[in-house]
Design a protein around this motif. Structure first.
Motif, mmCIF file in Angstrom:
data_model
loop_
_atom_site.group_PDB
_atom_site.id
_atom_site.type_symbol
_atom_site.label_atom_id
_atom_site.label_comp_id
_atom_site.label_asym_id
_atom_site.label_seq_id
_atom_site.Cartn_x
_atom_site.Cartn_y
_atom_site.Cartn_z
ATOM 1 N N TYR A 105 0.831 -1.203 0.000
ATOM 2 C CA TYR A 105 0.000 0.000 0.000
ATOM 3 C C TYR A 105 0.869 1.258 0.000
ATOM 4 C CZ TYR A 105 -3.308 3.567 1.469
ATOM 5 O OH TYR A 105 -4.059 4.719 1.541
ATOM 6 N N PHE A 106 1.879 1.281 0.845
ATOM 7 C CA PHE A 106 2.738 2.464 0.929
ATOM 8 C C PHE A 106 3.471 2.711 -0.381
ATOM 9 C CE2 PHE A 106 1.796 2.500 5.313
ATOM 10 C CZ PHE A 106 2.238 3.707 5.841
ATOM 11 N N ILE A 107 3.959 1.658 -1.012
ATOM 12 C CA ILE A 107 4.687 1.818 -2.277
ATOM 13 C C ILE A 107 3.799 2.473 -3.322
ATOM 14 C CG2 ILE A 107 5.686 0.575 -4.240
ATOM 15 C CD1 ILE A 107 6.719 -1.502 -2.214
ATOM 16 N N HIS A 108 2.592 1.943 -3.509
ATOM 17 C CA HIS A 108 1.721 2.447 -4.576
ATOM 18 C C HIS A 108 1.071 3.775 -4.202
ATOM 19 C CE1 HIS A 108 2.144 -1.054 -7.144
ATOM 20 N NE2 HIS A 108 2.058 -1.810 -6.063
ATOM 21 N N CYS A 109 0.754 3.961 -2.936
ATOM 22 C CA CYS A 109 0.134 5.215 -2.499
ATOM 23 C C CYS A 109 1.095 6.388 -2.663
ATOM 24 C CB CYS A 109 -0.311 5.088 -1.042
ATOM 25 S SG CYS A 109 -0.958 6.624 -0.330
ATOM 26 N N PHE A 110 2.311 6.234 -2.162
ATOM 27 C CA PHE A 110 3.233 7.369 -2.180
ATOM 28 C C PHE A 110 3.879 7.577 -3.544
ATOM 29 C CE2 PHE A 110 2.538 6.970 2.296
ATOM 30 C CZ PHE A 110 2.656 8.269 2.760
ATOM 31 N N SER A 111 3.921 6.544 -4.376
ATOM 32 C CA SER A 111 4.371 6.751 -5.756
ATOM 33 C C SER A 111 3.368 7.617 -6.512
ATOM 34 C CB SER A 111 4.535 5.404 -6.464
ATOM 35 O OG SER A 111 5.555 4.644 -5.870
ATOM 36 N N ALA A 112 2.073 7.317 -6.323
ATOM 37 C CA ALA A 112 1.034 8.143 -6.958
ATOM 38 C C ALA A 112 1.023 9.543 -6.364
ATOM 39 C CB ALA A 112 -0.332 7.476 -6.781
ATOM 40 N N MET A 113 1.278 9.647 -5.064
ATOM 41 C CA MET A 113 1.305 10.949 -4.408
ATOM 42 C C MET A 113 2.437 11.814 -4.981
ATOM 43 S SD MET A 113 1.236 11.592 -0.282
ATOM 44 C CE MET A 113 0.106 10.204 -0.095
ATOM 45 N N GLU A 114 3.574 11.188 -5.225
ATOM 46 C CA GLU A 114 4.698 11.915 -5.809
ATOM 47 C C GLU A 114 4.336 12.467 -7.181
ATOM 48 O OE1 GLU A 114 9.517 11.249 -6.339
ATOM 49 O OE2 GLU A 114 8.228 9.626 -5.616
#
Length: 312
Positions: A105-114
């Motif tokens: 979740y953190f990988i995909h959430c914060f990649s999209a956030m970036e």
């Protein structure tokens, strides 16, 4: 729990991360540049946050977005690199199933956030160049906060299906993940079920979210370049375009590895596994390393504060 082809199990309590399959003998040597890059990423992004927090003159839209980018980079790299290094150094390959889904979740959430933050920064550049007299009235602190909240909510909501989809599949063949982290595709490929929904959702997310972000950025820079070419002198055009260089470098550092990694994970069966995984590590680690370097060198205000901080 070891690899098993005979015993059925659903939602195993533990997954085994292999690191970089085929390069196990070189894990110690590979860890050296990765550790150095992670150290640079952490120190660099914390330095950016420290400088902007300490200097009231840097409390403006561009620097607020830069703070958001720094926090995102810290979370993205910290969610993967410590576990990777523990595999390389201590052969600590086990990861709890729930921890694996959390990391996913953190990988995909914060990649999209970036990606969303880079869109916000493109909007800031557009307003600063195309409507310079209205910049302070358009991008108020309230507007910046709303943009930041929208980016966080969009990323958080769209990343939720990844762990939920991964949790519902039965894993009856193996619990060994040939990767250093719990990426969505790396995990669901282990399922003994039709994972088309997971694959299609990942592709939809890539094309709709990242694709939309790239489209907005291209449109912003089309308008920016049109405004720049209307400036009367070459020096003015070069100076104005120079304010966009840092942002453009950040864009290329994120999107080129992102698209390559996403498509090779799905369609790159003929590409060696170790090469795909090494490129995935580039996608996760290089942007957090490059962003503080790019903005520290290219942004005059931050460069000046860095010189004062370390040399005066």
């Amino acid at each position: 729990m070891s690899d098993s082809n005979t015993t059925d199990f659903t939602n195993p309590s533990i997954f085994i991360l292999l690191g970089i399959p085929g390069l196990e003998a070189a894990h110690i040597w590979i860890s050296i540049p990765f550790c150095a890059m992670y150290t640079i990423a952490v120190l660099g992004n914390f330095t950016i946050l420290f400088i902007i927090n300490r200097d009231p003159s840097l409390h403006g839209p561009m620097f607020y977005f830069l703070c958001m980018l720094a926090v995102t980079d810290l979370v993205t790299s910290t969610s993967t690199l410590p576990k990777m290094l523990s595999i390389f150094w201590f052969n600590s390959r086990e990861i709890n199933f729930s921890a694996c889904l959390t990391q996913m979740y953190f990988i995909h959430c914060f990649s999209a956030m970036e990606s969303g933050i880079l869109v916000a920064m493109a909007f800031d550049r557009y307003v600063a160049i195309c409507h310079p007299l209205r910049h302070s009235t358009i991008l108020t602190n309230s507007v910046v906060a709303k943009i930041g909240l929208a980016v966080v909510l969009r990323s958080g909501i769209l990343a939720l299906p990844y762990p939920f989809l991964a949790r519902q599949w039965p894993y009856c063949r193996t619990n060994i993940i040939p990767h250093f982290c719990c990426g969505h595709i790396a995990v669901v490929k282990l399922a003994c079920a039709d994972i088309s929904i997971s694959s299609y959702y990942g592709l939809f997310n890539l094309l709709s979210v990242i694709g939309m972000d790239v489209f907005i950025i291209i449109m912003s820079y089309t308008l920016i370049l049109r405004a720049i070419f209307q400036l009367p002198t070459k020096d003015a055009r070069l100076k104005t375009f120079g304010t966009c260089i840092s942002h453009l470098c950040a864009i290329f550092a994120l999107y080129i590895p992102d698209f390559f990694n996403s498509f090779t994970q799905r369609f790159g069966q003929n590409i060696p596994v170790h090469f795909r995984i090494l490129f995935a590590s580039v996608y996760l680690l290089v942007p957090p390393v490059l962003h503080p370097i790019i903005y520290g060198v290219r942004t005059k205000q931050i460069r000046g504060r860095l010189i004062q901080l370390f040399f005066l």
